[in-house]
Motif scaffolding. Structure first.
Motif, PDB file in Angstrom:
ATOM      1  N   ALA A 111      -3.804  -0.085   1.881  1.00 43.06           N
ATOM      2  CA  ALA A 111      -5.149  -0.785   2.629  1.00 43.06           C
ATOM      3  C   ALA A 111      -6.054  -1.040   1.449  1.00 43.06           C
ATOM      4  O   ALA A 111      -6.851  -1.934   1.434  1.00 43.06           O
ATOM      5  CB  ALA A 111      -5.493   0.096   3.548  1.00 43.06           C
ATOM      6  N   ALA A 112      -5.906  -0.446   0.385  1.00 43.16           N
ATOM      7  CA  ALA A 112      -6.778  -0.652  -0.663  1.00 43.16           C
ATOM      8  C   ALA A 112      -6.186  -1.768  -1.649  1.00 43.16           C
ATOM      9  O   ALA A 112      -7.045  -1.986  -2.801  1.00 43.16           O
ATOM     10  CB  ALA A 112      -7.127   0.662  -1.544  1.00 43.16           C
ATOM     11  N   GLY A 113      -5.154  -2.311  -1.507  1.00 41.75           N
ATOM     12  CA  GLY A 113      -4.632  -3.184  -2.570  1.00 41.75           C
ATOM     13  C   GLY A 113      -3.992  -2.792  -3.420  1.00 41.75           C
ATOM     14  O   GLY A 113      -3.635  -3.353  -4.559  1.00 41.75           O
ATOM     15  N   LEU A 114      -3.520  -1.237  -3.508  1.00 43.33           N
ATOM     16  CA  LEU A 114      -3.077  -0.839  -4.926  1.00 43.33           C
ATOM     17  C   LEU A 114      -1.446  -0.743  -4.773  1.00 43.33           C
ATOM     18  O   LEU A 114      -0.806  -0.507  -5.699  1.00 43.33           O
ATOM     19  CB  LEU A 114      -3.615   0.787  -5.122  1.00 43.33           C
ATOM     20  CG  LEU A 114      -4.926   0.688  -5.544  1.00 43.33           C
ATOM     21  CD1 LEU A 114      -5.560   2.095  -5.271  1.00 43.33           C
ATOM     22  CD2 LEU A 114      -5.314  -0.044  -6.663  1.00 43.33           C
ATOM     23  N   LEU A 115      -1.030  -0.670  -3.290  1.00 50.69           N
ATOM     24  CA  LEU A 115       0.444  -0.827  -3.119  1.00 50.69           C
ATOM     25  C   LEU A 115       1.032  -2.100  -2.773  1.00 50.69           C
ATOM     26  O   LEU A 115       0.416  -2.439  -1.706  1.00 50.69           O
ATOM     27  CB  LEU A 115       0.717   0.258  -2.160  1.00 50.69           C
ATOM     28  CG  LEU A 115       2.256   0.492  -1.927  1.00 50.69           C
ATOM     29  CD1 LEU A 115       3.017   1.009  -3.142  1.00 50.69           C
ATOM     30  CD2 LEU A 115       2.409   1.444  -0.810  1.00 50.69           C
ATOM     31  N   PRO A 116       1.751  -2.820  -3.651  1.00 46.15           N
ATOM     32  CA  PRO A 116       2.113  -4.100  -3.147  1.00 46.15           C
ATOM     33  C   PRO A 116       2.920  -4.194  -1.824  1.00 46.15           C
ATOM     34  O   PRO A 116       3.586  -3.147  -1.385  1.00 46.15           O
ATOM     35  CB  PRO A 116       3.270  -4.684  -4.114  1.00 46.15           C
ATOM     36  CG  PRO A 116       2.867  -3.672  -5.358  1.00 46.15           C
ATOM     37  CD  PRO A 116       2.284  -2.358  -4.737  1.00 46.15           C
ATOM     38  N   ARG A 123      -7.354   6.997   6.311  1.00 48.28           N
ATOM     39  CA  ARG A 123      -9.097   6.963   6.031  1.00 48.28           C
ATOM     40  C   ARG A 123      -9.574   8.358   5.385  1.00 48.28           C
ATOM     41  O   ARG A 123     -10.367   8.287   4.429  1.00 48.28           O
ATOM     42  CB  ARG A 123      -9.706   6.884   7.504  1.00 48.28           C
ATOM     43  CG  ARG A 123      -9.641   5.448   8.104  1.00 48.28           C
ATOM     44  CD  ARG A 123     -10.427   5.351   9.517  1.00 48.28           C
ATOM     45  NE  ARG A 123     -10.060   3.969   9.943  1.00 48.28           N
ATOM     46  CZ  ARG A 123     -10.883   3.179  10.739  1.00 48.28           C
ATOM     47  NH1 ARG A 123     -12.118   3.569  10.894  1.00 48.28           N
ATOM     48  NH2 ARG A 123     -10.580   2.042  11.200  1.00 48.28           N
ATOM     49  N   LEU A 124      -9.036   9.307   5.934  1.00 50.79           N
ATOM     50  CA  LEU A 124      -9.467  10.825   5.510  1.00 50.79           C
ATOM     51  C   LEU A 124      -9.019  10.897   4.041  1.00 50.79           C
ATOM     52  O   LEU A 124      -9.546  11.443   3.097  1.00 50.79           O
ATOM     53  CB  LEU A 124      -9.163  11.901   6.351  1.00 50.79           C
ATOM     54  CG  LEU A 124     -10.064  12.126   7.569  1.00 50.79           C
ATOM     55  CD1 LEU A 124      -9.437  13.115   8.428  1.00 50.79           C
ATOM     56  CD2 LEU A 124     -11.373  12.537   7.055  1.00 50.79           C
ATOM     57  N   MET A 125      -7.652  10.626   3.701  1.00 46.78           N
ATOM     58  CA  MET A 125      -7.254  10.520   2.445  1.00 46.78           C
ATOM     59  C   MET A 125      -7.807   9.838   1.608  1.00 46.78           C
ATOM     60  O   MET A 125      -8.304  10.118   0.208  1.00 46.78           O
ATOM     61  CB  MET A 125      -5.791  10.191   2.495  1.00 46.78           C
ATOM     62  CG  MET A 125      -4.807  10.219   1.355  1.00 46.78           C
ATOM     63  SD  MET A 125      -4.777  11.844   0.589  1.00 46.78           S
ATOM     64  CE  MET A 125      -3.468  12.632   1.826  1.00 46.78           C
ATOM     65  N   THR A 126      -8.406   8.531   1.835  1.00 49.47           N
ATOM     66  CA  THR A 126      -9.211   7.695   0.854  1.00 49.47           C
ATOM     67  C   THR A 126     -10.376   8.449   0.611  1.00 49.47           C
ATOM     68  O   THR A 126     -10.765   8.488  -0.590  1.00 49.47           O
ATOM     69  CB  THR A 126      -9.444   6.348   1.847  1.00 49.47           C
ATOM     70  OG1 THR A 126      -8.039   5.494   2.068  1.00 49.47           O
ATOM     71  CG2 THR A 126      -9.998   5.373   0.794  1.00 49.47           C
ATOM     72  N   ALA A 127     -11.079   8.913   1.766  1.00 54.33           N
ATOM     73  CA  ALA A 127     -12.371   9.657   1.271  1.00 54.33           C
ATOM     74  C   ALA A 127     -12.141  10.800   0.354  1.00 54.33           C
ATOM     75  O   ALA A 127     -12.856  10.699  -0.568  1.00 54.33           O
ATOM     76  CB  ALA A 127     -12.979   9.889   2.605  1.00 54.33           C
ATOM     77  N   HIS A 128     -11.306  11.481   0.527  1.00 58.34           N
ATOM     78  CA  HIS A 128     -10.930  12.664   0.139  1.00 58.34           C
ATOM     79  C   HIS A 128     -10.574  12.260  -1.557  1.00 58.34           C
ATOM     80  O   HIS A 128     -11.099  13.036  -2.347  1.00 58.34           O
ATOM     81  CB  HIS A 128      -9.532  13.520   0.422  1.00 58.34           C
ATOM     82  CG  HIS A 128      -9.095  14.560  -0.207  1.00 58.34           C
ATOM     83  ND1 HIS A 128      -9.944  15.923  -0.576  1.00 58.34           N
ATOM     84  CD2 HIS A 128      -7.984  14.749  -0.915  1.00 58.34           C
ATOM     85  CE1 HIS A 128      -9.380  16.814  -1.142  1.00 58.34           C
ATOM     86  NE2 HIS A 128      -8.129  15.975  -1.387  1.00 58.34           N
ATOM     87  N   THR A 129      -9.611  11.293  -1.653  1.00 56.39           N
ATOM     88  CA  THR A 129      -9.296  10.886  -3.187  1.00 56.39           C
ATOM     89  C   THR A 129     -10.401  10.212  -3.888  1.00 56.39           C
ATOM     90  O   THR A 129     -10.761  10.510  -4.975  1.00 56.39           O
ATOM     91  CB  THR A 129      -8.291   9.883  -3.007  1.00 56.39           C
ATOM     92  OG1 THR A 129      -7.026  10.343  -2.341  1.00 56.39           O
ATOM     93  CG2 THR A 129      -7.634   9.211  -4.251  1.00 56.39           C
ATOM     94  N   ALA A 160     -11.133   0.508  -6.493  1.00 60.06           N
ATOM     95  CA  ALA A 160     -10.433  -0.022  -5.619  1.00 60.06           C
ATOM     96  C   ALA A 160     -10.501   0.822  -4.017  1.00 60.06           C
ATOM     97  O   ALA A 160     -10.635   0.387  -3.309  1.00 60.06           O
ATOM     98  CB  ALA A 160      -8.995  -0.442  -5.536  1.00 60.06           C
ATOM     99  N   LEU A 161     -10.349   2.097  -4.304  1.00 63.63           N
ATOM    100  CA  LEU A 161     -10.464   3.129  -3.239  1.00 63.63           C
ATOM    101  C   LEU A 161     -11.722   3.546  -2.598  1.00 63.63           C
ATOM    102  O   LEU A 161     -11.986   3.423  -1.436  1.00 63.63           O
ATOM    103  CB  LEU A 161      -9.594   4.388  -3.630  1.00 63.63           C
ATOM    104  CG  LEU A 161      -8.263   4.427  -3.876  1.00 63.63           C
ATOM    105  CD1 LEU A 161      -7.764   5.670  -4.562  1.00 63.63           C
ATOM    106  CD2 LEU A 161      -7.507   4.232  -2.631  1.00 63.63           C
ATOM    107  N   ALA A 162     -12.681   3.344  -3.797  1.00 61.79           N
ATOM    108  CA  ALA A 162     -14.094   3.324  -3.181  1.00 61.79           C
ATOM    109  C   ALA A 162     -14.584   2.083  -2.607  1.00 61.79           C
ATOM    110  O   ALA A 162     -15.031   2.131  -1.429  1.00 61.79           O
ATOM    111  CB  ALA A 162     -15.060   3.400  -4.452  1.00 61.79           C
ATOM    112  N   ASP A 163     -14.147   1.098  -2.902  1.00 61.87           N
ATOM    113  CA  ASP A 163     -14.327  -0.170  -1.965  1.00 61.87           C
ATOM    114  C   ASP A 163     -13.638  -0.184  -0.547  1.00 61.87           C
ATOM    115  O   ASP A 163     -14.494  -0.551   0.176  1.00 61.87           O
ATOM    116  CB  ASP A 163     -13.754  -1.641  -2.779  1.00 61.87           C
ATOM    117  CG  ASP A 163     -14.610  -2.238  -4.208  1.00 61.87           C
ATOM    118  OD1 ASP A 163     -15.666  -1.408  -4.257  1.00 61.87           O
ATOM    119  OD2 ASP A 163     -13.884  -2.827  -4.751  1.00 61.87           O
TER     120      ASP A 163
END
Length: 271
Positions: free
Chosen positions: A201-206, A232-238, A259-262
């Motif tokens: 979702a963050a564009g980091l995995l092709p 969503r929670l994993m993104t916030a945690h990371t 990228a994850l912050a965005d």
């Protein structure tokens, strides 16, 4: 007379020390580790029903004591993924998780089944991590993500890894296996998919890697109704952990962390 193989430190982080001597890897677990739960997880990893999924511990499958008193476990050495050496085995990772999640719990009779580490670990640590950070628009966004998702109940009950990422794969005997069973247990399998989903979702995995992972896991399946909240929670945690580490090291966020912050800002606007 054969001399013992030298000991080298493979990793040391978060109170965990991993060393290697020849083909033996010893993991000294963090102080305060629940030894009873760890023992149950080590025995699960040694269960014949999981031999093609989890790297089994060296016999006897038991917890010992490190020289400083920490709980310790012993494992065969496996070759980790080297992204610079070629394609990352996303399809193999999806297949491993599929086999883990579809292992009948009844087939593990005789082995205690502790709860999976996620999401309890994240929900227990994320609020405190955010409170310890300076108040910024980004931390406010992370708090909105947490507030909008933390009360959503987990669904499903399967055998889960509990902390899946690519660093948890090693190659032994020509096959890939999952390692690090500190969070192994019964839980919602969506949490094992949450980190790859967050990266996608963050564009980091092709997209092609995400598709290969999903197709190997469950062909034709739409994962988002199940994995949206965990992702969503994993993104916030990371991101919260990245902010903590960046503040401690007095460094800016990396490109991946940005990228994850965005992504966190986008998620918070949808929350």
């Amino acid at each position: 007379m054969a001399h013992p193989a030298p000991v080298s430190v493979l990793a040391e982080r978060s109170g965990v020390t991993i060393t290697r001597s020849g083909d033996t890897v010893t993991k000294a677990h963090a102080a305060g580790t629940d030894t009873a739960a760890l023992t149950a997880r080590i025995r699960l990893a040694a269960h014949p029903a999981l031999a093609d999924v989890l790297l089994p511990p060296l016999p006897p499958a038991e917890v010992t004591t490190w020289h400083d008193g920490r709980a310790a476990t012993r494992w065969p050495y496996g070759t980790p993924i080297d992204p610079a050496a070629g394609a990352v085995p996303w399809a193999e990772a999806g297949a491993l998780l599929a086999r883990l999640h579809t292992t009948p719990l009844a087939a593990l009779s005789g082995a205690p089944l502790p709860p999976s580490g996620a999401p309890a670990r994240i929900l227990a640590t994320l609020p405190g991590t955010l409170r310890a950070l300076p108040r910024t628009p980004l931390t406010a966004a992370l708090e909105r993500v947490l507030a909008a998702t933390a009360t959503v109940a987990a669904t499903g009950r399967a055998l889960c890894h509990g902390d899946f990422h690519l660093g948890q794969l090693v190659r032994t005997g020509g096959a890939w296996h999952l390692i690090d069973v500190d969070d192994l247990g019964a839980g919602d399998p969506a949490w094992d998919l949450a980190r790859p989903a967050a990266w996608y979702a963050a564009g980091l995995l092709p997209p092609e890697d995400w598709s290969a992972f999903l197709h190997a896991y469950r062909p034709g399946w739409d994962p988002w109704p199940s994995v949206d909240v965990p992702a969503r929670l994993m993104t916030a945690h990371t991101v919260a952990r990245a902010l903590t580490h960046a503040e401690e090291a007095q460094r800016p966020l990396t490109e991946e962390e940005l990228a994850l912050a965005d992504a966190s800002f986008r998620i918070s606007r949808l929350s």
